[in-house]
Each structure stands twice: as structure tokens, then as C-alpha cells.
Design an enzyme around this catalytic site. Structure first.
Site, PDB file in Angstrom:
ATOM      1  N   CYS A   1       0.801  -1.228   0.000  1.00 49.80           N
ATOM      2  CA  CYS A   1       0.000   0.000   0.000  1.00 49.80           C
ATOM      3  C   CYS A   1       0.834   1.279   0.000  1.00 49.80           C
ATOM      4  O   CYS A   1       0.305   2.358  -0.247  1.00 49.80           O
ATOM      5  CB  CYS A   1      -0.959  -0.005   1.189  1.00 49.80           C
TER       6      CYS A   1
ATOM      7  N   HIS B   1      -3.411   7.228   2.679  1.00 52.77           N
ATOM      8  CA  HIS B   1      -3.789   5.936   2.120  1.00 52.77           C
ATOM      9  C   HIS B   1      -5.137   5.538   2.704  1.00 52.77           C
ATOM     10  O   HIS B   1      -5.380   5.699   3.905  1.00 52.77           O
ATOM     11  CB  HIS B   1      -2.715   4.899   2.465  1.00 52.77           C
TER      12      HIS B   1
ATOM     13  N   ASN C   1     -10.126  -0.165  -0.092  1.00 51.14           N
ATOM     14  CA  ASN C   1      -8.666  -0.078  -0.175  1.00 51.14           C
ATOM     15  C   ASN C   1      -8.224  -0.600  -1.538  1.00 51.14           C
ATOM     16  O   ASN C   1      -8.264  -1.798  -1.796  1.00 51.14           O
ATOM     17  CB  ASN C   1      -8.047  -0.906   0.953  1.00 51.14           C
TER      18      ASN C   1
END
Length: 329
Positions: free
Chosen positions: A116, A256, A286
Site C-alpha cells: 500500500c 492511504h 482499499n
């Protein structure tokens, strides 16, 4: 001679049409909308459907949109850094597949894998090629087809992830705008808590690895949450401190999008109110490498030249980091 900064000069984004809602997930695993929203902030996520569709297919429309906005062609691109945890194949690199699909015949490229945090690692890498004078147009792509590695019978992970792509163009800038600073960190001891164990040289694909579910994303939620809350919040605060920035100096925090509670903790640590935080996790979940550039894509019209942005991420590996940039247009 003015210092050359690498500046973002255009952004593009793409999410697939298919919307996987919490209501639909209720028919697949033992969960419910209220539980998902209260713990993650996610209401829906986009899924790339269709035979033979891969991560590169998410990137093509995003890049084409960016090129059109900037008024250039794929042949003008020098370098493609493709940040992804779900490459089309182990090799060739998805960067090369993308270059072929868009006709970027003058570009070389490679994939970068930092889970990520991939987009931040890729962005910081791209900066070096611009600041050194080696290249003038670097494409940094963040794209993941997470639906390809999610076990839709595991209620702890299937609620979190979606598919998408965000892309930025880096070019030289001499008016002081662009990427100013970055702090990037890794801690390999965290690898055991967030990973895909199958498919690499350690556990090559076999009947046994497939039967054991080793090709799906595995996450030990509580441990990852604890590490992410602390480290993502700390690194955002650290880069502000290092550059003598107060909360009042920041136009937006671009975090994020892993979990709304992690985003809130990071904003609180940076002293920023919610209206100064880019949040779209409720719509997309996500999307791993794509979350930060998708935010920039969605907020592009609200950004003004000279705006101070703080980007922050945390991912498997563990990887985490923060980038401070001045918006260039």
C-alpha cells in the site's frame, strides 16, 4: 540556477463500473453493512469484471485520460514506474505491458512493489530521474486488481479491498513547486502479519498451495491496525515537523485509504480537521497502490498552485512513509 523539483503536472484515474456493496457482501459472508461501516468506513468498492481483464486494463484508461489532459502523447513519456501488488504476471513487468497497450514506444519501465506504500515509493523514485535531469516526463502509476487475490469467503479481508488505478505525470519545475521532501521506512519483521504466501519462489504454485489458500491476501487485522495507526500518523507528523509546517500551512492531507479509523488518527496527529483530509474510502475501499493518486484525481479541481499537501501511507512489508509536495498547477 533555480533548483529543479519534480512536480505533478497531470493526474488521471479510473475505477471499474461494477459496484460491490456491503449489502451484496452480506449474501456472500457472515457480515452486515453496519459492522463494516463502523469498523472500516467502507460502503462499497469497485470490481474489475470480465474474462482476461488484468491490472494493466485498469491503467490504460487512466493514462489515456492523463495524456489528453496534458495535451501530450504516449510517445512523449520517458519512463513508466508501475506500482502494484497485483501485476498482470510475474514477468514481463506490467509497466512494459502498459507501454505496449498505450503505444509508449520511447519509454522504458519497471514494476515497483511496496504494497500500500507503493505509490509513495514510486513517486519518490520518479523524483530522482527528474531532479537528475535524466528524464522530463515520468509516469507513476498506482494500480491494483485486489479482487484477484481476495478470498471472498474470508469476511475479515473481503470487505476491505477494491480495484482501481490512479496515475500522475512528473515533470521538471523551477518555480519552487513540486515534491519537496519524503520520509520512507520499512520493517521486514512485519511481513508475517500481511502477505500473500503463495506464488513466489518460497511457495511456488501447486495443488497444495492452492488447496491451502496461500494465493490469497492474508492479514492479521489487529496487529496491522496497531502498527498502521502509530506509524502512518507519526510519519505524517514527522515530515511536517522536519519542514517547519503547522496544520494551518497544509491545504490537504492525502492519506492511504485502508481504514477510516487509521485516517482519522493520522489527521488528528497532524492537527488537521476532516475538511482538510481527502477521504473516498467509502466509495472505493482499499485499492492498495491506487488510493493516494485516486484521491488526487478526485480532488484535482479543488487544488490550487502552491498548495501544501502531505501524503501518507502504510502497507504490508511493513512499509510506510510520507511525502510533502507543493501543488504545481
Amino acid at each position: 540556477m533555480s533548483k529543479i523539483h519534480a512536480a505533478i503536472t497531470a493526474v488521471g484515474g479510473y475505477v471499474p463500473d461494477y459496484i460491490l456493496t456491503n449489502k451484496e457482501l452480506e449474501t456472500m459472508v457472515e457480515t452486515n453493512d453496519e459492522w463494516i461501516v463502523s469498523r472500516t468506513g467502507i460502503k462499497e468498492r469497485r470490481i474489475l469484471k470480465g474474462e482476461g481483464k488484468a491490472t494493466s486494463d485498469l491503467a490504460v484508461p487512466a493514462v489515456q485520460q492523463l495524456l489528453e489532459k496534458r495535451g501530450i502523447t504516449a510517445k512523449d513519456i520517458d519512463l513508466i514506474i508501475f506500482c502494484t501488488s497485483t501485476p498482470d504476471m510475474l514477468f514481463p513487468a506490467t509497466a512494459n505491458i502498459l507501454a505496449d497497450k498505450i503505444g509508449a514506444t520511447n519509454a522504458w519501465g519497471y514494476d515497483l512493489q511496496a504494497a500500500c506504500s507503493g505509490f509513495l515509493f514510486g513517486l519518490t523514485t520518479g523524483v530522482q530521474f527528474i531532479e537528475s535531469g535524466k528524464h522530463t516526463k515520468v509516469l507513476v502509476v498506482g494500480a491494483d486488481k485486489m479482487s484477484s487475490v481476495v478470498n471472498y469467503q474470508d469476511r475479515n479481508t473481503c470487505i476491505l479491498f477494491g480495484d482501481g488505478c490512479g496515475v500522475v505525470l512528473l515533470e521538471p519545475n523551477t518555480d519552487g513547486n513540486g515534491i519537496q521532501d519524503a520520509i520512507l521506512k520499512t520493517d521486514g519483521s512485519g511481513g508475517q502479519y500481511l502477505n500473500i504466501k503463495g506464488g513466489g519462489s518460497l511457495n511456488p504454485a501447486s495443488h497444495a498451495t492452492v488447496d491451502a489458500g496461500l494465493h490469497y491476501a492474508y492479514q492479521e487485522g489487529k496487529t496491522v491496525f496497531k502498527f498502521a495507526v502509530t506509524n502512518m500518523a507519526n510519519v505524517a507528523a514527522e515530515i511536517m515537523e522536519k519542514n517547519n509546517l503547522q496544520a494551518s500551512d497544509i491545504a490537504y492531507l492525502v492519506p492511504h485509504q485502508a481504514n477510516k479509523r487509521i485516517i482519522d488518527a493520522t489527521a488528528e496527529r497532524a492537527g488537521l480537521p476532516e475538511e482538510k483530509v481527502m477521504i473516498n474510502i467509502q466509495k472505493y475501499g482499499n485499492t492498495t497502490s491506487a488510493t493516494i493518486p485516486l484521491c488526487l484525481w478526485e480532488w484535482e479541481s479543488k487544488l490550487k498552485k502552491g498548495d501544501n499537501l502531505i501524503l501518507a501511507a502504510f502497507g504490508g512489508g511493513f512499509t510506510w512513509g510520507s511525502v510533502y509536495l507543493k501543488w504545481a498547477y
